[in-house]
Design a protein around this motif. Structure first.
Motif, PDB file in Angstrom:
ATOM      1  N   GLU A  42      -8.077   1.523 -11.849  1.00  0.00           N
ATOM      2  CA  GLU A  42      -7.499   0.288 -11.329  1.00  0.00           C
ATOM      3  C   GLU A  42      -5.974   0.331 -11.363  1.00  0.00           C
ATOM      4  N   VAL A  43      -5.403   0.927 -12.401  1.00  0.00           N
ATOM      5  CA  VAL A  43      -3.946   1.081 -12.455  1.00  0.00           C
ATOM      6  C   VAL A  43      -3.478   1.928 -11.272  1.00  0.00           C
ATOM      7  N   ALA A  44      -4.205   3.006 -10.960  1.00  0.00           N
ATOM      8  CA  ALA A  44      -3.826   3.870  -9.841  1.00  0.00           C
ATOM      9  C   ALA A  44      -3.894   3.121  -8.506  1.00  0.00           C
ATOM     10  N   VAL A  45      -4.932   2.304  -8.316  1.00  0.00           N
ATOM     11  CA  VAL A  45      -5.056   1.521  -7.091  1.00  0.00           C
ATOM     12  C   VAL A  45      -3.913   0.506  -7.014  1.00  0.00           C
ATOM     13  N   ILE A  46      -3.615  -0.132  -8.117  1.00  0.00           N
ATOM     14  CA  ILE A  46      -2.538  -1.122  -8.145  1.00  0.00           C
ATOM     15  C   ILE A  46      -1.190  -0.447  -7.868  1.00  0.00           C
ATOM     16  N   CYS A  47      -0.998   0.754  -8.381  1.00  0.00           N
ATOM     17  CA  CYS A  47       0.230   1.493  -8.093  1.00  0.00           C
ATOM     18  C   CYS A  47       0.371   1.713  -6.587  1.00  0.00           C
ATOM     19  N   GLU A  48      -0.721   2.050  -5.946  1.00  0.00           N
ATOM     20  CA  GLU A  48      -0.679   2.260  -4.499  1.00  0.00           C
ATOM     21  C   GLU A  48      -0.366   0.952  -3.770  1.00  0.00           C
ATOM     22  N   LEU A  49      -0.998  -0.137  -4.198  1.00  0.00           N
ATOM     23  CA  LEU A  49      -0.724  -1.442  -3.584  1.00  0.00           C
ATOM     24  C   LEU A  49       0.742  -1.842  -3.806  1.00  0.00           C
ATOM     25  N   ARG A  50       1.222  -1.605  -5.008  1.00  0.00           N
ATOM     26  CA  ARG A  50       2.594  -1.959  -5.355  1.00  0.00           C
ATOM     27  C   ARG A  50       3.581  -1.191  -4.488  1.00  0.00           C
ATOM     28  N   SER A  51       3.299   0.086  -4.251  1.00  0.00           N
ATOM     29  CA  SER A  51       4.203   0.893  -3.430  1.00  0.00           C
ATOM     30  C   SER A  51       4.246   0.405  -1.987  1.00  0.00           C
ATOM     31  N   LYS A  52       3.248  -0.370  -1.593  1.00  0.00           N
ATOM     32  CA  LYS A  52       3.191  -0.934  -0.242  1.00  0.00           C
ATOM     33  C   LYS A  52       3.732  -2.354  -0.177  1.00  0.00           C
ATOM     34  N   GLY A  53       4.237  -2.870  -1.298  1.00  0.00           N
ATOM     35  CA  GLY A  53       4.894  -4.159  -1.289  1.00  0.00           C
ATOM     36  C   GLY A  53       4.040  -5.338  -1.709  1.00  0.00           C
ATOM     37  N   PHE A  54       2.861  -5.096  -2.266  1.00  0.00           N
ATOM     38  CA  PHE A  54       2.020  -6.201  -2.719  1.00  0.00           C
ATOM     39  C   PHE A  54       2.652  -6.871  -3.931  1.00  0.00           C
ATOM     40  N   GLN A  64     -17.073   0.442  11.353  1.00  0.00           N
ATOM     41  CA  GLN A  64     -16.569  -0.883  11.005  1.00  0.00           C
ATOM     42  C   GLN A  64     -15.048  -0.873  10.871  1.00  0.00           C
ATOM     43  N   ILE A  65     -14.519   0.187  10.283  1.00  0.00           N
ATOM     44  CA  ILE A  65     -13.074   0.316  10.119  1.00  0.00           C
ATOM     45  C   ILE A  65     -12.396   0.375  11.485  1.00  0.00           C
ATOM     46  N   VAL A  66     -12.945   1.194  12.378  1.00  0.00           N
ATOM     47  CA  VAL A  66     -12.391   1.311  13.725  1.00  0.00           C
ATOM     48  C   VAL A  66     -12.463  -0.034  14.446  1.00  0.00           C
ATOM     49  N   ASP A  67     -13.584  -0.732  14.314  1.00  0.00           N
ATOM     50  CA  ASP A  67     -13.728  -2.045  14.963  1.00  0.00           C
ATOM     51  C   ASP A  67     -12.691  -3.036  14.460  1.00  0.00           C
ATOM     52  N   ILE A  68     -12.461  -3.056  13.147  1.00  0.00           N
ATOM     53  CA  ILE A  68     -11.458  -3.960  12.573  1.00  0.00           C
ATOM     54  C   ILE A  68     -10.077  -3.621  13.116  1.00  0.00           C
ATOM     55  N   THR A  70      -6.274  -4.788   5.106  1.00  0.00           N
ATOM     56  CA  THR A  70      -5.769  -6.153   5.161  1.00  0.00           C
ATOM     57  C   THR A  70      -4.792  -6.288   6.313  1.00  0.00           C
ATOM     58  N   ASP A  71      -4.816  -7.461   6.922  1.00  0.00           N
ATOM     59  CA  ASP A  71      -3.873  -7.777   7.990  1.00  0.00           C
ATOM     60  C   ASP A  71      -2.763  -8.680   7.465  1.00  0.00           C
ATOM     61  N   GLY A  72      -2.731  -8.869   6.183  1.00  0.00           N
ATOM     62  CA  GLY A  72      -1.743  -9.744   5.588  1.00  0.00           C
ATOM     63  C   GLY A  72      -2.313 -11.084   5.170  1.00  0.00           C
ATOM     64  N   HIS A  73      -3.495 -11.397   5.668  1.00  0.00           N
ATOM     65  CA  HIS A  73      -4.135 -12.666   5.331  1.00  0.00           C
ATOM     66  C   HIS A  73      -5.560 -12.470   4.829  1.00  0.00           C
ATOM     67  N   THR A  74      -6.249 -11.520   5.407  1.00  0.00           N
ATOM     68  CA  THR A  74      -7.651 -11.314   5.104  1.00  0.00           C
ATOM     69  C   THR A  74      -7.858  -9.922   4.520  1.00  0.00           C
ATOM     70  N   LEU A  75      -8.747  -9.833   3.524  1.00  0.00           N
ATOM     71  CA  LEU A  75      -9.114  -8.545   2.949  1.00  0.00           C
ATOM     72  C   LEU A  75     -10.470  -8.125   3.490  1.00  0.00           C
ATOM     73  N   PHE A  76     -10.597  -6.848   3.801  1.00  0.00           N
ATOM     74  CA  PHE A  76     -11.856  -6.277   4.244  1.00  0.00           C
ATOM     75  C   PHE A  76     -12.179  -5.099   3.340  1.00  0.00           C
ATOM     76  N   LEU A  77     -13.418  -4.988   2.907  1.00  0.00           N
ATOM     77  CA  LEU A  77     -13.886  -3.838   2.157  1.00  0.00           C
ATOM     78  C   LEU A  77     -14.964  -3.190   2.998  1.00  0.00           C
ATOM     79  N   ILE A  91      -6.150   1.335   2.541  1.00  0.00           N
ATOM     80  CA  ILE A  91      -6.113   2.218   1.387  1.00  0.00           C
ATOM     81  C   ILE A  91      -7.531   2.723   1.165  1.00  0.00           C
ATOM     82  N   CYS A  92      -7.653   4.045   1.005  1.00  0.00           N
ATOM     83  CA  CYS A  92      -8.967   4.622   0.735  1.00  0.00           C
ATOM     84  C   CYS A  92      -9.177   4.599  -0.776  1.00  0.00           C
ATOM     85  N   LEU A  93      -9.995   3.665  -1.212  1.00  0.00           N
ATOM     86  CA  LEU A  93     -10.252   3.509  -2.644  1.00  0.00           C
ATOM     87  C   LEU A  93     -10.955   4.733  -3.212  1.00  0.00           C
TER      88      LEU A  93
END
Length: 157
Positions: A48-60, A107-111, A94-101, A122-124
């Motif tokens: 989870e720390v690694a995922v958060i680091c990735e999110l943080r580097s993207k400005g979350f 499905q990814i291509v459709d989104i 995420t598009d900035g408002h909605t999260l998709f898992l 981000i590829c978890l």
């Protein structure tokens, strides 16, 4: 016996600073077990720390990172490291408002095709695999560098 990591181990494995790690514990983003005053992290915590680091580097923001972690725990029904196996592929978009898992490439291509705004993905699964490789010594530790991000994502509540 489950693998456990000290704060120094997590710092070495992810490149996060000691203060960031302490702050995330204080703000209940990633809450490790305790042995006296020592923080003890599980493999799931390190992931989870690694995922958060990735999110943080993207400005979350801190608030948004907390929401993402809670969203993942709710959607997956268990911790990220427990869910992602060797062959699974989980992507957070995420598009900035909605999260998709999503797990399906279609499905990814459709989104992405139907999005009216830029999407962040981000590829978890890759993040979990990278942490496993670092822990097993097959890969060098990463960095949770505070990269300067020109524009922070403005995510709704």
């Amino acid at each position: 016996m489950l693998e456990s990591f000290t704060s120094q181990d997590v710092i070495r494995l992810t490149g996060i600073t000691a203060r960031q790690l302490q702050w995330w514990d204080e703000k209940r983003i990633v809450v490790p077990a305790r042995q006296g005053h020592r923080r003890i992290y599980s493999f799931a915590d390190v992931t989870e720390v690694a995922v958060i680091c990735e999110l943080r580097s993207k400005g979350f923001s801190l608030q948004r990172m907390r929401k993402v972690v809670r969203f993942l725990q709710k959607e997956l029904g268990k911790r990220l490291a427990e869910t992602v196996s060797g062959s699974s592929s989980y992507h957070l978009l995420t598009d900035g408002h909605t999260l998709f898992l999503e797990t399906s490439p279609q499905q990814i291509v459709d989104i992405l095709k139907n999005s009216r705004q830029p999407m962040f993905a981000i590829c978890l699964s890759d993040t979990v695999r990278q942490v496993r490789a670092v822990v097993s010594g097959r890969k060098r530790p990463g960095r949770c560098a505070p990269e300067k991000v020109r524009r922070k994502l403005k995510l709704g509540s």
